[in-house]
Design a protein around this motif. Structure first.
Motif, PDB file in Angstrom:
ATOM      1  N   TRP A   1      27.146  31.011  -4.678  1.00 32.28           N
ATOM      2  CA  TRP A   1      28.133  32.019  -5.059  1.00 32.28           C
ATOM      3  C   TRP A   1      28.842  32.612  -3.842  1.00 32.28           C
ATOM      4  O   TRP A   1      29.973  33.101  -3.951  1.00 32.28           O
TER       5      TRP A   1
ATOM      6  N   ARG B   1      27.692  34.738 -15.201  1.00 35.53           N
ATOM      7  CA  ARG B   1      27.143  33.389 -15.013  1.00 35.53           C
ATOM      8  C   ARG B   1      27.056  33.069 -13.527  1.00 35.53           C
ATOM      9  O   ARG B   1      27.886  33.504 -12.730  1.00 35.53           O
ATOM     10  N   ARG B   2      26.081  32.279 -13.179  1.00 34.34           N
ATOM     11  CA  ARG B   2      25.965  31.782 -11.808  1.00 34.34           C
ATOM     12  C   ARG B   2      25.755  30.278 -11.830  1.00 34.34           C
ATOM     13  O   ARG B   2      25.006  29.720 -11.043  1.00 34.34           O
TER      14      ARG B   2
END
Length: 339
Positions: free
Chosen positions: A255, A324-325
């Motif tokens: 991320w 969400r990741r």
């Protein structure tokens, strides 16, 4: 006001332009998208009719297109060439001395009087003479009718749709056959027991206003009745937003990489905003997760801005709204201008 509205739509425009450059491809399935490599990530910009027979259509991932039509010829997008050809088309339309409203590279509205079929035939002749391209022409009493009529004239044909024939042609067709109704709206209408154009036209505006909104509800009823009072205008198009997006050949799993890429895209968008000389009021971030799930979140600015750091901050704030990741395959940043 002119008596008739004509909608001119170039048939399979991008694919047809490419075939003109490569006559040996005539009759073969042609797919244009990305850099022309179906092994890479990207989406179909357009497909020839031969490719569409295999289920290939605009917006389809190139890899999926290659699986559906392995014998297709894949070509890269050449925006500058398409724009140049489009300019030739629009010049041919403007040569009639009527109001021409350009909708994009390959379509436009014209406000005309006299015999609309005769005008439509002359339009096809002039476009063909100028570019060797074929077009279809829809005739209507307003822009909505003309736009929908074109679909019945394809390919390279002419079709007239008026208030008198509206329900005969469209009444039993699904609601999403209308210009402006997508799958989501059609599903909401289906939940209300409305599935066809005729059923939507007969719906009570007040009931729809309560179900889908005070503006959208009555507008949907007018749409289904074939009513449209928007004029054909040759005023220059003023974009409501500007944006940048990137499809990654390999998923972004970290991320921190996602944040870095969003910040970079935001800075590019900020430069576009500054070049346009207008202020950004809202910033939207689009994330497409693997395999192909797309979500968006936006951030409204306290005051309209052009400063790059403010647009970047808003983009990162919008990114923080994603919970969400999962691995990311595409990122986009868009700035909406003050209206």
């Amino acid at each position: 006001m002119a008596r008739w509205v004509l909608h001119v739509d170039l048939d399979q425009f991008i694919a047809a332009v490419e075939v003109l450059r490569r006559p040996e491809l005539r009759g073969r399935p042609v797919v244009v998208g990305g850099d022309g490599d179906p092994a890479k990530r990207g989406v179909v910009s357009t497909a020839s009719y031969e490719a569409r027979a295999y289920g290939v259509h605009s917006g389809l991932p190139l890899r999926t297109a290659a699986r559906r039509c392995p014998d297709a010829v894949f070509l890269p997008v050449d925006r500058e060439h398409y724009e140049a050809v489009s300019d030739q088309v629009m010049a041919a339309l403007r040569s009639f001395g009527v109001v021409v409203e350009v909708l994009g590279w390959d379509e436009a509205f014209l406000a005309v009087d006299g015999d609309p079929e005769a005008m439509a035939r002359e339009i096809r002749d002039r476009v063909r003479a100028a570019t060797r391209l074929e077009c279809s022409v829809g005739i209507g009493e307003n822009k909505l009718q003309a736009k929908l009529a074109t679909g019945f004239g394809k390919p390279a044909g002419i079709f007239r749709l008026t208030g008198e024939t509206w329900f005969e042609v469209l009444g039993d067709r699904p609601a999403d056959a209308l210009w402006g109704i997508g799958t989501k709206t059609a599903k909401r209408l289906g939940d209300l027991g409305i599935s066809t154009v005729g059923e939507l036209a007969a719906a009570e505006p007040v009931v729809l206003a309560e179900a889908v909104g005070p503006t959208i509800g009555p507008w949907l009823v007018r749409l289904a009745q074939g009513r449209d009072d928007s004029p054909v205008s040759d005023a220059p198009h003023v974009p409501r937003s500007c944006g940048r997006e990137t499809t990654y050949q390999h998923d972004l799993d970290d991320w921190r990489d996602v944040r870095r890429e969003v910040a970079q895209l935001a800075r590019r968008v900020a430069q576009d905003v500054a070049d346009d000389g207008r202020n950004a009021a809202r910033v939207i971030v689009k994330v497409r997760f693997a395999p192909f799930i797309t979500q968006t979140h936006g951030r409204t600015l306290d005051t309209p801005v052009t400063e790059a750091h403010r647009i970047e901050e808003a983009a990162l704030a919008a990114l923080d709204m994603f919970t969400r990741r999962r691995p990311v395959r595409l990122l986009g940043v868009r700035a909406e201008f003050v209206r």
